[in-house]
Design an enzyme around this catalytic site. Structure first.
Site, PDB file in Angstrom:
ATOM      1  N   GLU A   5       0.857  -1.188   0.000  1.00 27.61           N
ATOM      2  CA  GLU A   5       0.000   0.000   0.000  1.00 27.61           C
ATOM      3  C   GLU A   5       0.900   1.248   0.000  1.00 27.61           C
ATOM      4  O   GLU A   5       1.820   1.353   0.806  1.00 27.61           O
ATOM      5  CB  GLU A   5      -0.900  -0.030   1.256  1.00 27.61           C
ATOM      6  CG  GLU A   5      -1.649   1.239   1.556  1.00 27.61           C
ATOM      7  CD  GLU A   5      -2.638   1.622   0.468  1.00 27.61           C
ATOM      8  OE1 GLU A   5      -3.531   0.818   0.161  1.00 27.61           O
ATOM      9  OE2 GLU A   5      -2.501   2.734  -0.089  1.00 27.61           O
ATOM     10  N   THR A  42      -9.933   3.791  -0.310  1.00 30.31           N
ATOM     11  CA  THR A  42     -10.578   5.084  -0.578  1.00 30.31           C
ATOM     12  C   THR A  42     -11.767   5.293   0.351  1.00 30.31           C
ATOM     13  O   THR A  42     -11.962   6.364   0.913  1.00 30.31           O
ATOM     14  CB  THR A  42     -11.062   5.126  -2.046  1.00 30.31           C
ATOM     15  OG1 THR A  42      -9.931   4.976  -2.895  1.00 30.31           O
ATOM     16  CG2 THR A  42     -11.770   6.427  -2.367  1.00 30.31           C
ATOM     17  N   GLY A  51     -22.824  15.777 -11.853  1.00 34.07           N
ATOM     18  CA  GLY A  51     -24.198  15.473 -11.428  1.00 34.07           C
ATOM     19  C   GLY A  51     -24.326  14.084 -10.867  1.00 34.07           C
ATOM     20  O   GLY A  51     -25.421  13.539 -10.766  1.00 34.07           O
ATOM     21  N   ILE A 108     -20.842  11.885  -6.116  1.00 36.17           N
ATOM     22  CA  ILE A 108     -19.986  12.754  -5.298  1.00 36.17           C
ATOM     23  C   ILE A 108     -20.445  14.212  -5.391  1.00 36.17           C
ATOM     24  O   ILE A 108     -20.496  14.918  -4.379  1.00 36.17           O
ATOM     25  CB  ILE A 108     -18.507  12.598  -5.706  1.00 36.17           C
ATOM     26  CG1 ILE A 108     -18.055  11.159  -5.446  1.00 36.17           C
ATOM     27  CG2 ILE A 108     -17.619  13.586  -4.955  1.00 36.17           C
ATOM     28  CD1 ILE A 108     -16.600  10.850  -5.795  1.00 36.17           C
ATOM     29  N   ARG A 119     -27.786  10.924 -13.577  1.00 40.34           N
ATOM     30  CA  ARG A 119     -28.070  10.118 -14.761  1.00 40.34           C
ATOM     31  C   ARG A 119     -27.964   8.634 -14.403  1.00 40.34           C
ATOM     32  O   ARG A 119     -27.092   8.228 -13.647  1.00 40.34           O
ATOM     33  CB  ARG A 119     -27.066  10.457 -15.881  1.00 40.34           C
ATOM     34  CG  ARG A 119     -27.325   9.733 -17.187  1.00 40.34           C
ATOM     35  CD  ARG A 119     -26.491  10.336 -18.286  1.00 40.34           C
ATOM     36  NE  ARG A 119     -25.058  10.141 -18.076  1.00 40.34           N
ATOM     37  CZ  ARG A 119     -24.402   9.031 -18.396  1.00 40.34           C
ATOM     38  NH1 ARG A 119     -25.041   8.010 -18.929  1.00 40.34           N
ATOM     39  NH2 ARG A 119     -23.091   8.940 -18.183  1.00 40.34           N
ATOM     40  N   GLY A 128     -16.195  12.168 -12.057  1.00 38.95           N
ATOM     41  CA  GLY A 128     -15.898  10.752 -12.249  1.00 38.95           C
ATOM     42  C   GLY A 128     -14.512  10.366 -11.762  1.00 38.95           C
ATOM     43  O   GLY A 128     -13.711  11.211 -11.369  1.00 38.95           O
ATOM     44  N   ASP A 175     -12.882  -1.116  -8.033  1.00 33.50           N
ATOM     45  CA  ASP A 175     -13.043  -0.066  -9.042  1.00 33.50           C
ATOM     46  C   ASP A 175     -12.066  -0.191 -10.212  1.00 33.50           C
ATOM     47  O   ASP A 175     -12.353   0.291 -11.306  1.00 33.50           O
ATOM     48  CB  ASP A 175     -12.857   1.322  -8.401  1.00 33.50           C
ATOM     49  CG  ASP A 175     -14.017   1.707  -7.499  1.00 33.50           C
ATOM     50  OD1 ASP A 175     -14.852   0.832  -7.187  1.00 33.50           O
ATOM     51  OD2 ASP A 175     -14.086   2.886  -7.103  1.00 33.50           O
ATOM     52  N   ALA A 186     -26.907   3.721  -2.409  1.00 30.74           N
ATOM     53  CA  ALA A 186     -27.475   4.950  -1.834  1.00 30.74           C
ATOM     54  C   ALA A 186     -26.683   6.143  -2.300  1.00 30.74           C
ATOM     55  O   ALA A 186     -25.494   6.029  -2.590  1.00 30.74           O
ATOM     56  CB  ALA A 186     -27.431   4.871  -0.306  1.00 30.74           C
ATOM     57  N   HIS A 218     -46.212   0.696  12.089  1.00 33.97           N
ATOM     58  CA  HIS A 218     -46.858   1.994  12.122  1.00 33.97           C
ATOM     59  C   HIS A 218     -46.453   2.765  13.374  1.00 33.97           C
ATOM     60  O   HIS A 218     -46.395   2.180  14.460  1.00 33.97           O
ATOM     61  CB  HIS A 218     -48.382   1.794  12.118  1.00 33.97           C
ATOM     62  CG  HIS A 218     -49.125   3.068  11.942  1.00 33.97           C
ATOM     63  ND1 HIS A 218     -49.121   3.769  10.752  1.00 33.97           N
ATOM     64  CD2 HIS A 218     -49.865   3.783  12.822  1.00 33.97           C
ATOM     65  CE1 HIS A 218     -49.858   4.868  10.911  1.00 33.97           C
ATOM     66  NE2 HIS A 218     -50.310   4.902  12.155  1.00 33.97           N
TER      67      HIS A 218
HETATM   68  P1  NDP Z   1     -20.133   9.535 -11.323  1.00 33.43           P
HETATM   69  O1  NDP Z   1     -19.722   8.668 -12.453  1.00 33.43           O
HETATM   70  O2  NDP Z   1     -21.228   9.125 -10.423  1.00 33.43           O
HETATM   71  O3  NDP Z   1     -20.495  10.973 -11.867  1.00 33.43           O
HETATM   72  C1  NDP Z   1     -19.626  11.709 -12.672  1.00 33.43           C
HETATM   73  C2  NDP Z   1     -20.336  12.968 -13.092  1.00 33.43           C
HETATM   74  O4  NDP Z   1     -19.446  13.803 -13.798  1.00 33.43           O
HETATM   75  C3  NDP Z   1     -21.509  12.695 -14.010  1.00 33.43           C
HETATM   76  O5  NDP Z   1     -22.541  13.580 -13.671  1.00 33.43           O
HETATM   77  C4  NDP Z   1     -20.924  12.981 -15.391  1.00 33.43           C
HETATM   78  O6  NDP Z   1     -21.870  13.436 -16.316  1.00 33.43           O
HETATM   79  C5  NDP Z   1     -19.994  14.122 -15.072  1.00 33.43           C
HETATM   80  N1  NDP Z   1     -18.901  14.232 -16.045  1.00 33.43           N
HETATM   81  C6  NDP Z   1     -18.118  13.249 -16.503  1.00 33.43           C
HETATM   82  N2  NDP Z   1     -17.224  13.737 -17.385  1.00 33.43           N
HETATM   83  C7  NDP Z   1     -17.460  15.056 -17.491  1.00 33.43           C
HETATM   84  C8  NDP Z   1     -16.895  16.101 -18.252  1.00 33.43           C
HETATM   85  N3  NDP Z   1     -15.886  15.883 -19.098  1.00 33.43           N
HETATM   86  N4  NDP Z   1     -17.412  17.337 -18.117  1.00 33.43           N
HETATM   87  C9  NDP Z   1     -18.445  17.576 -17.268  1.00 33.43           C
HETATM   88  N5  NDP Z   1     -19.024  16.619 -16.515  1.00 33.43           N
HETATM   89  C10 NDP Z   1     -18.542  15.374 -16.630  1.00 33.43           C
HETATM   90  O7  NDP Z   1     -18.768   9.797 -10.537  1.00 33.43           O
HETATM   91  P2  NDP Z   1     -18.478  10.457  -9.128  1.00 33.43           P
HETATM   92  O8  NDP Z   1     -17.197  11.176  -9.322  1.00 33.43           O
HETATM   93  O9  NDP Z   1     -19.641  11.190  -8.597  1.00 33.43           O
HETATM   94  O10 NDP Z   1     -18.261   9.163  -8.241  1.00 33.43           O
HETATM   95  C11 NDP Z   1     -17.249   8.222  -8.588  1.00 33.43           C
HETATM   96  C12 NDP Z   1     -17.626   6.835  -8.199  1.00 33.43           C
HETATM   97  O11 NDP Z   1     -17.647   6.721  -6.815  1.00 33.43           O
HETATM   98  C13 NDP Z   1     -18.970   6.373  -8.717  1.00 33.43           C
HETATM   99  O12 NDP Z   1     -18.750   5.290  -9.554  1.00 33.43           O
HETATM  100  C14 NDP Z   1     -19.754   5.951  -7.521  1.00 33.43           C
HETATM  101  O13 NDP Z   1     -20.247   4.646  -7.710  1.00 33.43           O
HETATM  102  C15 NDP Z   1     -18.768   5.974  -6.386  1.00 33.43           C
HETATM  103  N6  NDP Z   1     -19.378   6.644  -5.230  1.00 33.43           N
HETATM  104  C16 NDP Z   1     -20.369   6.026  -4.551  1.00 33.43           C
HETATM  105  C17 NDP Z   1     -20.966   6.651  -3.490  1.00 33.43           C
HETATM  106  C18 NDP Z   1     -22.081   5.977  -2.760  1.00 33.43           C
HETATM  107  O14 NDP Z   1     -22.244   4.783  -2.894  1.00 33.43           O
HETATM  108  N7  NDP Z   1     -22.871   6.705  -1.986  1.00 33.43           N
HETATM  109  C19 NDP Z   1     -20.550   7.968  -3.031  1.00 33.43           C
HETATM  110  C20 NDP Z   1     -19.523   8.537  -3.846  1.00 33.43           C
HETATM  111  C21 NDP Z   1     -18.960   7.882  -4.883  1.00 33.43           C
HETATM  112  P3  NDP Z   1     -22.778  12.420 -17.172  1.00 33.43           P
HETATM  113  O15 NDP Z   1     -23.808  11.898 -16.231  1.00 33.43           O
HETATM  114  O16 NDP Z   1     -23.368  13.306 -18.219  1.00 33.43           O
HETATM  115  O17 NDP Z   1     -21.873  11.392 -17.711  1.00 33.43           O
END
Ligand code: NDP
Length: 436
Positions: A19, A26, A159, A162, A188, A246, A287, A325, A420
């Site tokens: 590590e 993470t 969106g 995170i 999305r 992302g 991941d 969630a 209830h």
């Molecule tokens: P996500 O894949 O969930 O979201 C990435 C977001 O960034 C999307 O809205 C995407 O848009 C947007 N995006 C991607 N590329 C671009 C770009 N070039 N310009 C502008 N916007 C962009 O990733 P996160 O970073 O939010 O999270 C990462 C991972 O961590 C996820 O896979 C998730 O599963 C995990 N995670 C899980 C959590 C939980 O279980 N509660 C909490 C936090 C993270 P579009 O939708 O249009 O592609």
């Protein structure tokens, strides 16, 4: 990595783990755990307000960011030590440093070269930001956990999970928040009613959600403020710009090529249902394989790998009906298909949907709705999707996920007695489908 190492050692294997940073992954160090602690902190603002309707006079409240971060860091240190102890108690040897594959059986960590019969890659992912001018002035979730001060005004880009979670955290703690997302609605991939409900509730709480926009440039001024240029011609000023756009697999400097391990452009390592790469003694979980990027899924994959390879009970990983969630404010709990995906997959679908004011808010006066939705395959009666937005949604959905994963039918839901008064009883008392 920790789970796989512990279970493999328990099966009698001699295990080493390497590590670069701190063990725990993470999730523990810079993800789920500290995020949830910050999310709890953010909820207090509303709790103080809501208390008034129940007769409480809370008085003036003040928030101290440094104290929260200090306490959160102490908890992460504690967990890190727990993980270290778990490893040493299992007899796992820790190699501190970056691991590089030299070939399919040898890994270099600093000056050590370690030979192994089997190698597991569980290196996770790291945040990704688009390469726009001035992007170096922005942060990602990694840095958000260590900011010196709470942002006065934050721009959160993205969106997804995170972005929605941090927009809620900063807003709850008192920052002014703009969330900029390129698509037509946040989250999305989630059910449309979930997306619309979360967005509407986040807006009610004061988050300025801008849809259909991309940030094209960041400029930092002498006073520290940042101007973000958007592709619709508008500008946003903020002291903190956070990209949550992302994550990408962590394969930098791993020596995959030298070991003959195939990876896709971008780094994702393809594996079979036993998490085996194209090299028969090299495996990958979590991941870095970009299957379903959630901590419990990585744990499940790591555990199955250890049982299969060292426990004498080979079993593939089943990725069906994984609950998840979003700890947005309000949170989301979901399992199974969205309405759109369920229609495509099953065709005949009964949709049950309910929106109501949670009991707590009858006295608090807060205008926050809870939304619940059940999707049922009409021909078989099987519940194939369950979605909740609102207080306690993740806790509620974890329990119901057992029923969905077990393939239970709407009739079996109907035969279950409600508790209830709860919000969750709605999921066993919805009787009339609304065709969506
Ligand atoms: P996500 O894949 O969930 O979201 C990435 C977001 O960034 C999307 O809205 C995407 O848009 C947007 N995006 C991607 N590329 C671009 C770009 N070039 N310009 C502008 N916007 C962009 O990733 P996160 O970073 O939010 O999270 C990462 C991972 O961590 C996820 O896979 C998730 O599963 C995990 N995670 C899980 C959590 C939980 O279980 N509660 C909490 C936090 C993270 P579009 O939708 O249009 O592609």
């Amino acid at each position: 990595g920790v789970r796989a190492a512990r279970i493999a050692a328990g099966h009698g294997a001699r295990v080493g783990i390497c590590e670069t940073s701190r063990v725990g992954g993470t999730c523990v160090i810079r993800g789920c755990v500290p995020k949830k602690l910050l999310s709890y902190a953010a909820h207090f603002a509303e709790e103080f307000e809501d208390a008034a309707g129940f007769g409480w006079e809370v008085g003036e409240s003040r928030f101290n960011w440094s104290r929260l971060i200090e306490n959160k860091d102490r908890e992460i240190d504690r967990l890190n030590k727990v993980y270290l102890r778990l490893l040493s108690d299992s007899g796992v040897v820790l190699y501190d440093g970056h691991g590089k594959l030299l070939d399919s059986h040898r890994v270099q960590v600093g000056d050590d070269i370690i030979s192994a019969e089997k190698i597991l890659i569980a290196t996770g992912g790291r945040p990704w930001k688009p390469e726009i001018p001035g992007v170096e002035h922005s942060i990602t979730s990694d840095e958000a956990f260590h900011l010196e001060a709470l942002p006065g005004k934050a721009l959160v880009v993205g969106g997804g999970f995170i972005a929605c979670e941090f927009a809620g955290i900063f807003n709850g703690l008192g920052s002014e928040v703009v969330q900029a997302y390129r698509g037509d609605q946040i989250l999305r991939g989630f059910d449309q009613d979930v997306r619309d409900t979360v967005a509407a509730e986040m807006k009610k709480k004061g988050i300025d959600i801008r849809l259909g926009v991309n940030v094209t440039e960041l400029t930092r001024h002498a006073d520290g403020l940042i101007t973000a240029q958007l592709d619709d011609g508008s500008e946003i000023q903020a002291d903190t710009v956070m990209f949550a756009t992302g994550r990408v697999p962590n394969v930098r400097g791993l020596g995959l090529l030298d070991a003959g391990v195939h990876a896709k452009p971008g780094g994702m390592i393809p594996v079979n249902e036993y998490s085996c790469t194209n090299v028969p003694n090299i495996f990958a979980v979590g991941d870095v394989t970009n299957r379903v990027n959630l901590t419990p899924v990585a744990l499940m994959e790591g555990h199955a790998f250890a049982d299969s390879e060292f426990g004498g009970s080979p079993r593939p990983v089943n990725h069906g009906f994984i609950p998840s969630a979003v700890f947005s404010h309000p949170p989301v709990g979901t399992v199974g298909f969205s309405e759109k995906d369920a229609r495509t997959r099953y065709g005949d679908l009964d949709v049950y949907r309910s929106e109501f004011t949670p009991m707590k808010h009858t006295l608090s006066g807060r205008e926050e709705k809870t939304m619940m939705k059940l999707l049922v395959q009409a021909s078989s009666g099987k519940v194939v999707g369950l979605h909740v937005v609102g207080m306690d949604a993740p806790e509620i959905v974890q329990g119901f996920a057992v029923a969905i994963k077990s393939g239970l039918t709407k009739q079996q839901f109907d035969r279950t007695t409600g508790i209830h008064p709860t919000a969750a009883e709605e999921l066993v008392t919805m009787r009339t489908p609304v065709q969506g």
